[in-house]
Design a protein around this motif. Sequence first.
Motif, short mmCIF file in Angstrom:
data_model
loop_
_atom_site.label_atom_id
_atom_site.label_comp_id
_atom_site.label_asym_id
_atom_site.label_seq_id
_atom_site.Cartn_x
_atom_site.Cartn_y
_atom_site.Cartn_z
N CYS A 42 0.84 -1.20 0.00
CA CYS A 42 0.00 0.00 0.00
C CYS A 42 0.87 1.25 0.00
CB CYS A 42 -0.91 0.02 1.22
SG CYS A 42 -2.16 -1.29 1.27
N TRP A 43 1.93 1.21 0.80
CA TRP A 43 2.84 2.35 0.84
C TRP A 43 3.47 2.58 -0.52
CZ3 TRP A 43 3.12 6.25 3.91
CH2 TRP A 43 2.68 6.13 5.23
N ALA A 85 -0.40 -5.56 -9.01
CA ALA A 85 0.44 -6.58 -8.37
C ALA A 85 -0.10 -6.90 -6.98
CB ALA A 85 1.88 -6.09 -8.29
N HIS A 86 -0.52 -5.87 -6.26
CA HIS A 86 -1.05 -6.06 -4.91
C HIS A 86 -2.35 -6.87 -4.94
CE1 HIS A 86 -1.99 -4.01 -0.79
NE2 HIS A 86 -1.92 -5.33 -0.69
N VAL A 87 -3.22 -6.58 -5.89
CA VAL A 87 -4.46 -7.34 -6.03
C VAL A 87 -4.14 -8.82 -6.27
CG1 VAL A 87 -6.46 -7.72 -7.56
CG2 VAL A 87 -5.89 -5.42 -6.78
N GLY A 88 -3.17 -9.08 -7.11
CA GLY A 88 -2.78 -10.46 -7.38
C GLY A 88 -2.31 -11.18 -6.13
N TYR A 91 -5.52 -11.82 -3.82
CA TYR A 91 -6.42 -12.87 -4.27
C TYR A 91 -5.70 -14.18 -4.57
CZ TYR A 91 -9.95 -9.31 -4.23
OH TYR A 91 -10.81 -8.33 -3.81
N GLY A 92 -4.41 -14.26 -4.23
CA GLY A 92 -3.67 -15.51 -4.36
C GLY A 92 -3.31 -15.89 -5.78
N TRP A 93 -3.32 -14.94 -6.69
CA TRP A 93 -2.95 -15.23 -8.08
C TRP A 93 -1.46 -15.46 -8.20
CZ3 TRP A 93 -6.05 -10.43 -10.02
CH2 TRP A 93 -7.42 -10.68 -9.87
N TRP A 94 -0.68 -14.82 -7.34
CA TRP A 94 0.76 -15.02 -7.25
C TRP A 94 1.19 -14.67 -5.84
CZ3 TRP A 94 -0.99 -11.78 -11.36
CH2 TRP A 94 -1.13 -10.44 -11.04
N GLN A 95 2.41 -15.07 -5.52
CA GLN A 95 2.92 -14.85 -4.17
C GLN A 95 3.52 -13.45 -4.07
OE1 GLN A 95 5.46 -17.91 -2.78
NE2 GLN A 95 5.85 -16.94 -0.82
N THR A 119 -13.33 -4.45 1.07
CA THR A 119 -13.68 -4.54 -0.35
C THR A 119 -15.02 -3.86 -0.59
OG1 THR A 119 -14.83 -6.67 -0.14
CG2 THR A 119 -12.46 -6.77 -0.65
N LEU A 120 -15.22 -3.43 -1.79
CA LEU A 120 -16.50 -2.91 -2.25
C LEU A 120 -16.79 -3.60 -3.58
CD1 LEU A 120 -18.88 -0.90 -2.03
CD2 LEU A 120 -17.44 0.76 -3.24
N TRP A 121 -17.90 -4.33 -3.63
CA TRP A 121 -18.27 -5.12 -4.81
C TRP A 121 -17.17 -6.11 -5.20
CZ3 TRP A 121 -19.29 0.32 -6.62
CH2 TRP A 121 -20.53 0.76 -6.17
N GLY A 122 -16.49 -6.62 -4.19
CA GLY A 122 -15.44 -7.61 -4.42
C GLY A 122 -14.11 -7.03 -4.86
N ILE A 123 -13.99 -5.72 -4.86
CA ILE A 123 -12.75 -5.07 -5.28
C ILE A 123 -12.11 -4.42 -4.06
CG2 ILE A 123 -11.71 -3.32 -6.78
CD1 ILE A 123 -14.16 -3.67 -8.63
N SER A 124 -10.85 -4.76 -3.81
CA SER A 124 -10.13 -4.22 -2.65
C SER A 124 -9.69 -2.78 -2.91
CB SER A 124 -8.89 -5.08 -2.36
OG SER A 124 -7.94 -4.93 -3.41
N LEU A 125 -9.17 -2.15 -1.88
CA LEU A 125 -8.64 -0.79 -2.04
C LEU A 125 -7.52 -0.76 -3.08
CD1 LEU A 125 -8.61 0.47 1.65
CD2 LEU A 125 -10.06 1.27 -0.21
N ALA A 126 -6.68 -1.79 -3.08
CA ALA A 126 -5.62 -1.86 -4.10
C ALA A 126 -6.22 -1.97 -5.50
CB ALA A 126 -4.69 -3.04 -3.82
N GLY A 127 -7.31 -2.71 -5.61
CA GLY A 127 -7.98 -2.84 -6.90
C GLY A 127 -8.58 -1.53 -7.37
#
Length: 151
Positions: A42-43, A85-88, A91-95, A119-127
């Motif tokens: 986030c930073w 990258a953070h969203v990934g 959601y466990g798409w990558w480490q 999340t809002l509508w399944g989307i995180s703040l990073a998303g």
Amino acid sequence: MDVTLDASDRLARLLAFAIPALLLSGALISEHVFGLYPCEMCWWQRYGHIAAIGLAFLGAIAPQPRLWVGLAALAIAVSGLIGVAHVGVEYGWWQGITACSSDDFNSFVLVRCDKAEWTLWGISLAGWNALFSLGGAMAIWALLLVKEKAA
């Protein structure tokens, strides 16, 4: 300051300042009002917005304002790509980076990067940051490429 900027360049300059200022303000409100503390990734996203605000300011006072506004858009896009990258990671798409996505809290990291706090509508703040940042950067670049037609 170059007074020959057309309306699309002026709008691009305004967006180059407003988009990161609003997103950074939202992050700070989320942290200080709602207690959603930032993880390391986030930073990283915030740093892009801080840089974009400075570059947009240079676009208002320095020679070659379109260059500075374009660089501000690049900084906004970088923040958006870090958001992707953070969203990934969330959601466990990558480490993610080990210090940020493990249960080992012997380090100074207090907030995990691999867990979306909100999340809002399944989307995180990073998303949301990724969507607004990448969309905003594309809008700024499109405005810089537009030439007003002579009346």
